[in-house]
Design an enzyme around this catalytic site. Structure first.
Site, PDB file in Angstrom:
ATOM      1  N   GLU A  11       0.798  -1.224   0.000  1.00 12.41           N
ATOM      2  CA  GLU A  11       0.000   0.000   0.000  1.00 12.41           C
ATOM      3  C   GLU A  11       0.832   1.278   0.000  1.00 12.41           C
ATOM      4  O   GLU A  11       0.327   2.336  -0.374  1.00 12.41           O
ATOM      5  CB  GLU A  11      -0.949   0.006   1.208  1.00 12.41           C
ATOM      6  CG  GLU A  11      -2.004  -1.081   1.171  1.00 12.41           C
ATOM      7  CD  GLU A  11      -2.933  -0.948  -0.018  1.00 12.41           C
ATOM      8  OE1 GLU A  11      -3.356   0.186  -0.320  1.00 12.41           O
ATOM      9  OE2 GLU A  11      -3.243  -1.974  -0.657  1.00 12.41           O
ATOM     10  N   ARG A  13       4.822   3.367   1.495  1.00 13.32           N
ATOM     11  CA  ARG A  13       6.121   3.392   2.164  1.00 13.32           C
ATOM     12  C   ARG A  13       5.978   4.052   3.529  1.00 13.32           C
ATOM     13  O   ARG A  13       5.137   4.932   3.728  1.00 13.32           O
ATOM     14  CB  ARG A  13       7.137   4.180   1.342  1.00 13.32           C
ATOM     15  CG  ARG A  13       7.404   3.633  -0.053  1.00 13.32           C
ATOM     16  CD  ARG A  13       8.501   4.432  -0.745  1.00 13.32           C
ATOM     17  NE  ARG A  13       8.716   3.984  -2.125  1.00 13.32           N
ATOM     18  CZ  ARG A  13       8.104   4.504  -3.173  1.00 13.32           C
ATOM     19  NH1 ARG A  13       7.239   5.510  -2.999  1.00 13.32           N
ATOM     20  NH2 ARG A  13       8.339   4.036  -4.388  1.00 13.32           N
ATOM     21  N   ASP A 131      -6.596  -4.430  11.293  1.00 15.17           N
ATOM     22  CA  ASP A 131      -5.359  -5.200  11.111  1.00 15.17           C
ATOM     23  C   ASP A 131      -4.698  -5.441  12.466  1.00 15.17           C
ATOM     24  O   ASP A 131      -3.531  -5.086  12.678  1.00 15.17           O
ATOM     25  CB  ASP A 131      -4.411  -4.459  10.169  1.00 15.17           C
ATOM     26  CG  ASP A 131      -3.210  -5.294   9.748  1.00 15.17           C
ATOM     27  OD1 ASP A 131      -3.288  -6.530   9.839  1.00 15.17           O
ATOM     28  OD2 ASP A 131      -2.196  -4.719   9.328  1.00 15.17           O
TER      29      ASP A 131
END
Length: 223
Positions: A11, A13, A131
């Site tokens: 997705e 950096r 997550d």
């Protein structure tokens, strides 16, 4: 602003740098070339907004998360507090194993209780992390008395349904059991603390968790 690349994923950096005399984490999202540019810009902005809102809302509730310093939609970036001198819960558990602590040791179960309580508080305010893993939780020294700090809300959302909260817990449960051997007692303690801390709504979530587990087992068996 000087920055140093820490990690790169699907997705975006993550960099560490300095911003207005603060040590910061800079999360930069990639553009998706397969999407129309306007749609891609809209989706990216909404994801950045959702992350910033979740972090800010958690802090307003007394849940420790990195402070949001700035959002730059043009650069697709969110600038966050860098919580220094911290360790992930994942690495803390690994270190405990190296010290020959069993996973039903009081020190480890106390950490599980802390996690359960903070997640109950988050869910009672309808914040879904998206997550939950031991890599997305931090402790600061002294680790044994540290509060649990939640990070990486890039997949977060606001949902009231017990189903979404149960899936959040299921993601954590699978992450713990697959990453750390012999952690059944740890997971059980975490869920028990969640249930106790979150009143009747939390009980509904835990009941729904059993259904989510059943679906997960069926998926593993039958694909």
């Amino acid at each position: 602003m000087d920055r140093q690349l820490v990690t790169q994923g699907a997705e975006g950096r993550v960099y560490v740098g300095d911003w207005l005399n603060h040590s910061v984490i800079i999360k930069q999202r990639f553009s998706k070339k397969y999407r129309h540019v306007d749609l891609d810009t809209h989706i990216t902005q909404e994801r950045i907004k959702a992350e910033a809102r979740a972090l800010t809302r958690c802090r307003s509730l007394g849940i420790r998360t990195p402070a949001v310093y700035d959002v730059n939609f043009d650069k697709r970036e969110i600038i966050l507090e860098n919580i220094t001198n911290s360790i992930t819960v994942r690495n803390y558990i690994y270190a405990a194993v190296e010290r020959d602590l069993s996973m039903d040791n009081r020190e480890i179960l106390s950490l599980a209780e802390k996690i359960g309580k903070v997640l109950a508080k988050m869910h009672s305010n309808h914040i879904i992390h998206g997550d939950l893993t031991t890599s997305n939780m931090l402790l600061i020294q002294p680790y044994e008395s540290s509060e649990v700090i939640l990070i990486d809300f890039g997949l977060s959302s606001v949902e009231e349904r017990a189903e979404d909260k149960a899936v959040d817990l299921y993601v954590l449960e699978r992450a713990v059991l697959s990453t750390h051997p012999n952690t059944e007692a740890f997971v059980s303690c975490c869920i028990s603390a969640y249930k106790k801390a979150g009143s009747n709504a939390a009980e509904d979530v835990v009941k729904r968790l059993d259904e989510v587990r059943t679906r997960g087992r069926k998926k593993l068996c039958f694909g």
